[in-house]
Write a protein that holds these residues in place. Structure first.
Motif, PDB file in Angstrom:
ATOM      1  N   GLU A  41       0.841  -1.207   0.000  1.00 10.66           N
ATOM      2  CA  GLU A  41       0.000   0.000   0.000  1.00 10.66           C
ATOM      3  C   GLU A  41       0.873   1.253   0.000  1.00 10.66           C
ATOM      4  OE1 GLU A  41      -3.390   0.732   0.241  1.00 10.66           O
ATOM      5  OE2 GLU A  41      -4.242  -1.286   0.339  1.00 10.66           O
ATOM      6  N   ARG A  42       1.949   1.191   0.767  1.00 11.97           N
ATOM      7  CA  ARG A  42       2.855   2.333   0.861  1.00 11.97           C
ATOM      8  C   ARG A  42       3.458   2.649  -0.508  1.00 11.97           C
ATOM      9  NH1 ARG A  42       7.873   1.152   3.954  1.00 11.97           N
ATOM     10  NH2 ARG A  42       6.522  -0.004   5.362  1.00 11.97           N
ATOM     11  N   ARG A 110      -1.115  -0.264 -10.781  1.00 11.55           N
ATOM     12  CA  ARG A 110      -0.365  -1.036  -9.786  1.00 11.55           C
ATOM     13  C   ARG A 110      -1.372  -1.814  -8.940  1.00 11.55           C
ATOM     14  NH1 ARG A 110       2.663   3.910  -9.631  1.00 11.55           N
ATOM     15  NH2 ARG A 110       4.907   3.693  -9.283  1.00 11.55           N
ATOM     16  N   ALA A 308      20.403   4.747  -6.115  1.00 10.56           N
ATOM     17  CA  ALA A 308      19.807   6.065  -5.850  1.00 10.56           C
ATOM     18  C   ALA A 308      18.701   5.945  -4.811  1.00 10.56           C
ATOM     19  CB  ALA A 308      19.247   6.656  -7.142  1.00 10.56           C
ATOM     20  N   GLY A 309      17.971   4.844  -4.842  1.00  9.90           N
ATOM     21  CA  GLY A 309      16.887   4.631  -3.875  1.00  9.90           C
ATOM     22  C   GLY A 309      17.408   4.219  -2.510  1.00  9.90           C
TER      23      GLY A 309
ATOM     24  N   THR B 400      -8.725   4.424   1.844  1.00 12.88           N
ATOM     25  CA  THR B 400      -7.294   4.597   1.975  1.00 12.88           C
ATOM     26  C   THR B 400      -6.921   5.837   1.176  1.00 12.88           C
ATOM     27  OG1 THR B 400      -6.945   2.245   2.229  1.00 12.88           O
ATOM     28  CG2 THR B 400      -5.056   3.536   1.529  1.00 12.88           C
ATOM     29  N   PRO B 403      -2.019   7.707  -3.182  1.00  7.04           N
ATOM     30  CA  PRO B 403      -0.581   7.934  -3.001  1.00  7.04           C
ATOM     31  C   PRO B 403      -0.147   9.332  -3.461  1.00  7.04           C
ATOM     32  CG  PRO B 403      -0.976   6.643  -4.966  1.00  7.04           C
ATOM     33  CD  PRO B 403      -2.328   6.876  -4.345  1.00  7.04           C
ATOM     34  N   GLN B 418      13.358   8.740  -8.018  1.00 12.81           N
ATOM     35  CA  GLN B 418      13.321   7.481  -7.278  1.00 12.81           C
ATOM     36  C   GLN B 418      13.731   7.707  -5.825  1.00 12.81           C
ATOM     37  OE1 GLN B 418      12.708   4.117  -8.893  1.00 12.81           O
ATOM     38  NE2 GLN B 418      12.111   4.130  -6.759  1.00 12.81           N
ATOM     39  N   ARG B 419      14.773   8.513  -5.643  1.00 12.25           N
ATOM     40  CA  ARG B 419      15.252   8.793  -4.290  1.00 12.25           C
ATOM     41  C   ARG B 419      14.158   9.506  -3.483  1.00 12.25           C
ATOM     42  NH1 ARG B 419      19.407  11.988  -5.675  1.00 12.25           N
ATOM     43  NH2 ARG B 419      18.053  13.785  -5.298  1.00 12.25           N
ATOM     44  N   GLN B 422      11.352   7.076  -2.506  1.00 12.06           N
ATOM     45  CA  GLN B 422      11.756   6.172  -1.431  1.00 12.06           C
ATOM     46  C   GLN B 422      11.835   6.913  -0.100  1.00 12.06           C
ATOM     47  OE1 GLN B 422      11.198   3.048  -3.446  1.00 12.06           O
ATOM     48  NE2 GLN B 422      12.001   2.769  -1.396  1.00 12.06           N
ATOM     49  N   ARG B 425       8.303   6.963   1.137  1.00 11.86           N
ATOM     50  CA  ARG B 425       7.880   5.631   1.588  1.00 11.86           C
ATOM     51  C   ARG B 425       8.563   5.259   2.896  1.00 11.86           C
ATOM     52  NH1 ARG B 425       8.523   2.989  -4.450  1.00 11.86           N
ATOM     53  NH2 ARG B 425       6.419   3.479  -5.207  1.00 11.86           N
ATOM     54  N   ASN B 426       9.848   5.591   3.004  1.00 17.74           N
ATOM     55  CA  ASN B 426      10.545   5.263   4.243  1.00 17.74           C
ATOM     56  C   ASN B 426       9.962   6.017   5.428  1.00 17.74           C
ATOM     57  OD1 ASN B 426      12.198   3.541   2.839  1.00 17.74           O
ATOM     58  ND2 ASN B 426      13.885   5.003   2.634  1.00 17.74           N
ATOM     59  N   ASP B 428       6.876   6.259   5.780  1.00 15.82           N
ATOM     60  CA  ASP B 428       5.559   5.640   5.910  1.00 15.82           C
ATOM     61  C   ASP B 428       4.466   6.452   5.201  1.00 15.82           C
ATOM     62  OD1 ASP B 428       4.270   3.394   6.636  1.00 15.82           O
ATOM     63  OD2 ASP B 428       3.699   4.094   8.635  1.00 15.82           O
ATOM     64  N   ILE B 429       4.863   7.160   4.161  1.00 19.62           N
ATOM     65  CA  ILE B 429       3.898   7.915   3.367  1.00 19.62           C
ATOM     66  C   ILE B 429       3.662   7.150   2.063  1.00 19.62           C
ATOM     67  CG2 ILE B 429       3.572  10.042   2.010  1.00 19.62           C
ATOM     68  CD1 ILE B 429       5.237  11.452   4.251  1.00 19.62           C
ATOM     69  N   ARG B 430       2.403   6.903   1.747  1.00 14.25           N
ATOM     70  CA  ARG B 430       2.054   6.189   0.526  1.00 14.25           C
ATOM     71  C   ARG B 430       2.469   7.042  -0.666  1.00 14.25           C
ATOM     72  NH1 ARG B 430      -3.660   3.962  -1.764  1.00 14.25           N
ATOM     73  NH2 ARG B 430      -2.730   2.083  -2.607  1.00 14.25           N
ATOM     74  N   ALA B 431       3.356   6.532  -1.505  1.00 15.91           N
ATOM     75  CA  ALA B 431       3.902   7.345  -2.584  1.00 15.91           C
ATOM     76  C   ALA B 431       4.217   6.511  -3.809  1.00 15.91           C
ATOM     77  CB  ALA B 431       5.168   8.058  -2.110  1.00 15.91           C
ATOM     78  N   GLU B 432       4.136   7.144  -4.961  1.00 16.23           N
ATOM     79  CA  GLU B 432       4.407   6.505  -6.246  1.00 16.23           C
ATOM     80  C   GLU B 432       5.303   7.395  -7.087  1.00 16.23           C
ATOM     81  OE1 GLU B 432       1.031   5.811  -8.655  1.00 16.23           O
ATOM     82  OE2 GLU B 432       0.082   4.440  -7.242  1.00 16.23           O
ATOM     83  N   LEU B 433       6.181   6.748  -7.842  1.00 19.18           N
ATOM     84  CA  LEU B 433       6.875   7.411  -8.935  1.00 19.18           C
ATOM     85  C   LEU B 433       5.981   7.244 -10.159  1.00 19.18           C
ATOM     86  CD1 LEU B 433       9.440   8.668 -10.174  1.00 19.18           C
ATOM     87  CD2 LEU B 433      10.389   6.365 -10.337  1.00 19.18           C
ATOM     88  N   ARG B 451      -5.896   8.600  -9.353  1.00 22.36           N
ATOM     89  CA  ARG B 451      -5.399   7.825  -8.211  1.00 22.36           C
ATOM     90  C   ARG B 451      -5.808   8.453  -6.894  1.00 22.36           C
ATOM     91  NH1 ARG B 451      -4.630   4.255  -7.081  1.00 22.36           N
ATOM     92  NH2 ARG B 451      -2.561   3.752  -6.356  1.00 22.36           N
TER      93      ARG B 451
END
Lengths: 518, 518
Positions: A41-42, A110, A308-309, B400, B403, B418-419, B422, B425-426, B428-433, B451
């Motif tokens: 989900e994240r 997704r 990078a990630g 929900t 993102p 990408q960085r 991430q 997400r790290n 804990d936030i719902r995120a998309e590239l 979305r």
């Protein structure tokens, strides 16, 4: 039950290769699924559920074992004479779903899905015909970033499940490397290509010599069964193995490699994964094989995105031996492996190996739509991962406290006991009325022990007259029994059985819980 | 994909009677299952999972439609020539499990199980061939308290799901009442008994006149299909209907009833349920039919337990029209009904009726073991209950947040994006590239809207040079667009797009979330 006696009795047995799942595993697996779901989900994935079976035609040529076209799945005929099959993975149903609902879906789409899949295969130890998968797929994205994301997702999911960094690795390769190598050694027959693919996929299990046999004339296994090989020449085999073992190192000079590294913008120093990608790229350039150049560039882009990630070579690496057995992959392929050492009950070392994998499959939706729709995905083998985590004691605590048992002293007072048990339940305390034969209290205590109960509630006529209940603390009682010496002393401080007013039942039980936790 | 073009393309379609489950329903159903599980755990039940299919022999004569012995289930032949069938409920697999593992189970054994079941039936509107059930069963308890507990459990589960007291009712009857009535009117043929059972089970849907036809010569439905009746005489039919409609009131005088109530220890005043039970008991005594006396006593004991547990006639009632269609019930039977009024999208009133049911089945395990093992259970139709709750807007909020979308301004800067994704997400936030074709920003904003994204992150060359990102708040943006008049004023206070330093990305996004929630 007069009827039952007349007929012969069926034996109570599970169909072969299937199993019942006990309470502790269900609780633990449920916690695992919730953890994986949170990670997915994240990453922005949305859940989808598809039915357990599809038209066989919709699974079509993507059956797991193409050599036996109708084998591998469980199929049955509908009353309108159409064949249906239980799904053997969650990817084929996704392809059907996307093709059917393409217009209304966000692009890229997704989605994640978890559920049982069924394989009509010979069962073996730890090899079941029904198991749980957890898949994430991105459909409609040709970007290599979509592939990179799958690997990062897998790494995050494994860590969220309690697997420490260093105890797992995500291995990445590109199916096009193999395509390019096969092209360079003039293997063009589709059947032969598939045999080569299947052979390389067994590298982990059989090692280089086993794969060599399967690439050549064939191999006889321990049981004496012979598997026919791909029939390649020694020279062809050497070329392939060169790529599998370490990428074509021999074909480049040290200087060429150094120059290559210096020439790339994002040199990552000693990153072996980057070197692998570069070797493939340079080899492709030297031999002028476009598919190898493409493969090398894609792998290089992947490595850059991983790093990078924030995903270093301790988490995601390029590994040239990974090919994945399924024919439908068209680009990057991934495999998640547990790497730590473990021992089974008898102290023998265990290798868990792969607990998941995936890759890019740009052709799967095209079956239905004609139009090619790029897609990439990752599947976690939940049942397999559970087995590994369980053996390692790495499962998150999914223990549930046993229920408080309200015992039955007098059958005519059931309504009283019922009221007590409901009072406990209404206070959110797990509680049971003893429903077996209440002939003696001993059997009831035995039952409470078997149920792992923290305490038993008892009300006989004396207690009833006084408006009281007796509470027997089973945990303290067991401790007391274990330390007879200090029994008397202990008893004076923490009685294993005591009386309380019935209207203080909830408080008294909560006090016992608090005592057990301290 | 040259291969694809050569073969004719399969149509992407679901097998009839099956469906895909969309994200919102999966999330809501998942929350429902968790709620039910919590209630069942509180009652001391333990989870169990069994496989999706069993040997057909193990399901045996407990198939849902006995008139077509091989119909009703999906069956397939294993390669050792044994027939297997997808489970059509969770009770038959439990019987197999208990028979197979009897020695090691606590007795009584309380278990719950949820999962898909499959019916090979003609699908119709809202009638699917795969759906989810949630069952609780107690095996090894002959006590009427075990039956009472099932009804209380069902009531608690419905309330935990957000159904208010008064909006549902648990209806209880005893299959032995029908046995006794049939005995009193000399119906002894098993086939005829089953036809009577099936007819009465349709009381809710067809009313008294419909049932009267089915008990007599037969009934033609709206579509013209004729169902053959049980062939009873008018007098026999009257006797049965007398019991179904109101228990045998006519057979007792007011005085007899009053005396009866006065004579019982636990008179509950005007409790209609208690009166029903008493009438059956007295009728049995007067006619000297032991099975009716037993039935009445059991119902009376049930009412006492319900009321002692705090479950009044607003929650659990005796209803003589409940029989349940399955042949295997041997004692008390239950049905959970939603009672509130609802309207469909077109404003037409809807009756939801039964969302679950169950009863005592003392013979099911005996099939395997010979020895009779008492059992009682309750099954919630999760898919049906979901449909009801959904239409009523009574689903707990399972929404929900969409993102955060990190957009792609420049394909060559993917590693930067990408960085960022991430980093989110790290945290804990719902995120998309954004993984689609990044040719224009408009398409990316459209995707973000689809979305349901709270905001989009953008970094062009100017921002990159300054170490900044632009954040576009889509919720405030939409509000602003909706109120053009105050647009300028609003813009000065809450800009829908603003720049922040890249290292403040997480904080900025969290601020936007907080703003949306306030």
């Amino acid at each position: 039950m007069a009827k039952t006696k007349k007929t012969s009795r069926p034996k109570a047995r599970l169909p072969k290769g299937l199993r019942d799942i006990p309470a502790a595993e269900i609780r633990a697996q449920d916690a695992m699924l919730r953890t994986i779901r949170e990670v997915y989900e994240r990453y922005g994935f949305e859940p989808l559920d598809t039915p357990a079976f599809e038209y066989t035609e919709a699974l079509g040529k993507f059956l797991p074992d193409q050599e036996r076209p109708n084998a591998g799945v469980f199929s049955f005929l509908d009353d309108d004479e159409e064949w249906m099959s239980l799904r053997y993975d969650l990817t084929a149903p996704l392809a059907r779903y996307v093709a059917e609902n393409f217009e209304s879906l966000p692009k890229p789409y997704r989605r994640y899905q978890t559920g049982s899949v069924w394989r009509n295969e010979k069962p073996g130890p730890g090899r079941y015909r029904e198991f749980t998968q957890f898949d994430a797929d991105t459909v409609g994205a040709s970007s290599v970033a979509a592939d990179a994301e799958m690997c990062m997702l897998a790494a995050d999911a494994l860590e969220a499940l309690g697997i420490a960094r260093g105890d797992y690795v995500i291995k990445v390769n590109n199916r096009k490397v193999l395509d390019g190598v096969l092209e360079s050694i003039d293997v063009t027959d589709e059947g032969q290509k598939l045999t080569v693919l299947r052979a390389i996929d067994k590298f982990d299990r059989l090692g280089v010599e086993g794969v060599r046999l399967l690439l050549g004339d064939g191999r006889k296994d321990e049981s004496g069964d012979f598997t026919k090989g791909a029939g390649l020449t020694e020279e062809q085999i050497d070329q392939i193995l060169d790529f599998i073992e370490s990428a074509p190192v021999a074909t480049l000079t040290d200087k060429e490699i150094q120059d290559t590294i210096a020439g790339t913008q994002s040199s990552l120093g000693d990153d072996e994964s980057e070197l692998h990608a570069l070797r493939i790229l340079r080899y492709g350039e030297r031999k002028a094989i476009p598919v190898l150049i493409d493969a090398g560039e894609t792998l290089l882009a992947l490595v850059k995105l991983f790093r990078a990630g924030g995903y270093g070579s301790d988490r995601i690496v390029i590994d040239p031996s990974v090919v994945r057995g399924l024919e439908y992959y068209t680009g990057p392929v991934f495999e998640a492996e547990l790497t730590f050492e473990a021992k089974d009950e008898k102290g023998r070392p265990i290798r868990f190996g792969s607990v998941g994998g995936g890759g890019r499959y740009d052709g799967l939706v095209a079956r239905f739509k004609g139009q090619e729709i790029p897609a990439t995905g990752f599947s976690i083998g939940v049942s397999r991962l559970y087995a590994a985590l369980n053996l390692l004691g790495k499962l998150k605590d999914a223990e549930t406290r046993g229920p408080v048992v309200v015992s039955v002293f007098d059958k005519d007072c059931m309504a009283d006991y019922q009221r007590m048990v409901q009072t406990l339940r209404n206070a959110d305390i797990r509680a049971e009325l003893f429903l077996g034969n209440p002939k003696n209290m001993g059997a009831q205590f035995k039952y409470a022990d078997q149920r792992n109960s923290p305490c038993v509630v008892i009300q006989g006529p004396d207690e009833k007259a006084k408006g009281e209940v007796q509470i027997k603390d089973l945990v303290e009682g067991a401790k007391a029994a274990a330390s007879i010496a200090s029994n008397e002393e202990w008893r004076s401080e923490r009685p294993a059985q005591f009386a309380v007013s019935e209207d203080k039942l909830v408080e008294a039980v909560r006090e016992i819980f608090a005592r057990h936790e301290s």
